[in-house]
Write an enzyme that holds these catalytic residues in place. Structure first.
Site, mmCIF file in Angstrom:
data_model
loop_
_atom_site.group_PDB
_atom_site.id
_atom_site.type_symbol
_atom_site.label_atom_id
_atom_site.label_comp_id
_atom_site.label_asym_id
_atom_site.label_seq_id
_atom_site.Cartn_x
_atom_site.Cartn_y
_atom_site.Cartn_z
ATOM 1 N N ILE A 67 0.601 -1.164 0.033
ATOM 2 C CA ILE A 67 0.002 0.003 -0.027
ATOM 3 C C ILE A 67 0.951 1.128 0.113
ATOM 4 C CG2 ILE A 67 -1.588 1.404 1.397
ATOM 5 C CD1 ILE A 67 -2.996 -1.336 2.340
ATOM 6 N N GLY A 70 6.831 4.390 4.329
ATOM 7 C CA GLY A 70 7.282 5.477 4.992
ATOM 8 C C GLY A 70 8.819 5.599 5.493
ATOM 9 N N GLY A 73 8.307 2.381 8.392
ATOM 10 C CA GLY A 73 7.565 1.267 8.215
ATOM 11 C C GLY A 73 6.733 1.059 6.893
ATOM 12 N N VAL A 74 6.679 -0.150 6.559
ATOM 13 C CA VAL A 74 5.696 -0.343 5.058
ATOM 14 C C VAL A 74 4.609 -1.052 5.569
ATOM 15 C CG1 VAL A 74 6.087 -1.639 3.073
ATOM 16 C CG2 VAL A 74 8.254 -1.128 4.526
ATOM 17 N N VAL A 75 3.336 -0.677 4.731
ATOM 18 C CA VAL A 75 2.038 -1.172 4.932
ATOM 19 C C VAL A 75 1.644 -1.729 3.781
ATOM 20 C CG1 VAL A 75 -0.245 -0.294 5.423
ATOM 21 C CG2 VAL A 75 1.577 0.987 6.358
ATOM 22 N N ASP A 183 2.171 14.868 14.065
ATOM 23 C CA ASP A 183 2.566 14.502 12.671
ATOM 24 C C ASP A 183 1.130 14.377 11.759
ATOM 25 O OD1 ASP A 183 4.187 14.428 10.318
ATOM 26 O OD2 ASP A 183 4.616 12.178 10.542
#
Length: 377
Positions: A67, A70, A73-75, A183
């Site tokens: 998806i 960042g 992390g990775v989604v 953020d």
């Protein structure tokens, strides 16, 4: 911008191909990310036994597609093997495992319809990888506003009110529980096909006590960063989140960032050009801020916001200016913003279930459709 003594911001920074933001998000070159150097460890931390012994394996989920990625992390979009339910799974990058544990603990304490929930933690790679399972939400607002802009579409005023009302409800809940998000940006706001907005990514959220102490100043993605953070106004508090809300509010109308700066000096210049150069009358103590010592600042007059956001009503302009108030002590709170007359004028906010739907970027991504491997890139 490091908050060091004698710092002199350059208000005449030249825009060039060689100029670039620091800490660029890997998945989005247009916005700088938060500098996480003060929050992460060089040595990869171990996942606590209380997590590894009680969490299921990542192999309980079937990996569908990426998806987003960042700085921390990775989604992924995935399917639970037994129930076949579609979920989102965030894998925390190795240097950010501590931040991941912090975010998981934070989310487990929060219960609000407009804040993403942590369903469970799962582990992989022989207990070395940490994942967080969340509800799958079809859109993030940044991708959605890009889709609307690219297709000559826009959010209707009643839809903007619906989104803003949900965002303020969640922010008020966080602040009532003494939590700063730190953020807020369209990329961290998710929107379901049912019109429900959810705040995500609480990795650098901060619980605070009174009196508020001095916290890390390099927080909030550049375009949404309040001027007191740039100029060293410490200690900061809940008003930094409300400045970000104001930037998001404007962005929902213009479908692009309000302050599209390349660095902090450029950010201040853009803020001053729109809102006028502040002084000690409208922002008491402004000239004494660390970032303002021995610095010449051009005196910019206040611009007409209506020329930038021409479809915002007078009450909408009034609310926006209350979000973008220089003096943090005078900036509107989330609770007071929810009571603003802007929400009572016509057209009123639609209900979430009345929201239009659009194609989901995450569902149009290439389908990898494979069993989950121990070590994904």
């Amino acid at each position: 911008m490091a908050q060091t003594e004698g710092y002199k911001p350059n208000f005449y920074v030249e825009r060039s191909e060689s100029s670039s933001c620091q800490n660029i998000m890997p998945s989005n070159a247009q916005c700088s990310s938060v500098d996480l150097s003060g929050f992460t460890d060089i040595v990869v931390p171990a996942i606590p036994d209380c997590i590894t012994t009680t969490s299921r394996s990542i192999e309980k989920y079937f990996h569908l597609n990426l998806i987003a990625e960042g700085s921390c992390g990775v989604v992924y979009r995935a399917k639970e093997n037994e129930t076949k339910e579609i979920v989102a799974i965030k894998k925390f990058k190795s240097p950010c495992v501590n931040l991941g544990l912090y975010e998981i603990a934070m989310l487990r304490k929060l219960q609000h319809p407009n804040i993403i929930n942590c369903r469970e933690t799962v582990i992989g790679n022989y207990n070395r990888d940490l994942y967080m399972v969340m509800d799958y939400i079809e859109h993030d607002l940044q991708s959605l506003r890009n889709y609307l802009r690219d297709n000559n579409l826009e959010f209707r005023p009643s839809e903007v009110k619906c989104l803003l009302r949900q965002l303020l409800s969640a922010v008020a809940y966080l602040h009532d529980n003494r939590i700063l998000h730190r953020d807020l940006k369209t990329q961290n706001l998710l929107l379901s096909h049912k019109g429900v907005l959810k705040i995500a990514d609480l990795g650098i959220a901060e619980e605070y006590e009174f009196p508020i102490e001095s916290y890390e100043s390099q927080v909030v993605t550049l375009w949404y960063r309040a001027p007191e953070l740039v100029l060293g106004g410490a200690p900061y508090g809940t008003p930094i989140d409300l400045w970000s809300v104001g930037c998001i509010f404007a962005e929902l109308f213009i479908l692009k960032g309000l302050f599209r700066a390349i660095d902090e000096a450029d950010l201040l210049r853009r803020i001053f050009l729109l809102l006028g150069t502040p002084n000690d009358t409208i922002w008491p103590g402004f000239s004494e801020l660390p970032g303002m010592k021995d610095v010449y600042i051009p005196l910019y007059p206040k611009s007409d916001i209506r020329k930038i956001i021409n479809n915002l009503t007078e009450l909408g302009i009034d609310l926006l200016e209350k979000f973008l108030t220089y003096d943090p002590k005078q900036r509107i709170s989330a609770g007071d913003a929810l009571k603003h007359d802007y929400f009572d004028e016509s057209p009123v906010a639609i209900e979430p279930h009345e929201f239009r739907t659009w194609p989901s970027k995450s569902e149009s991504a290439p389908m990898e459709c494979k069993a989950w491997v121990w070590k994904l890139p």
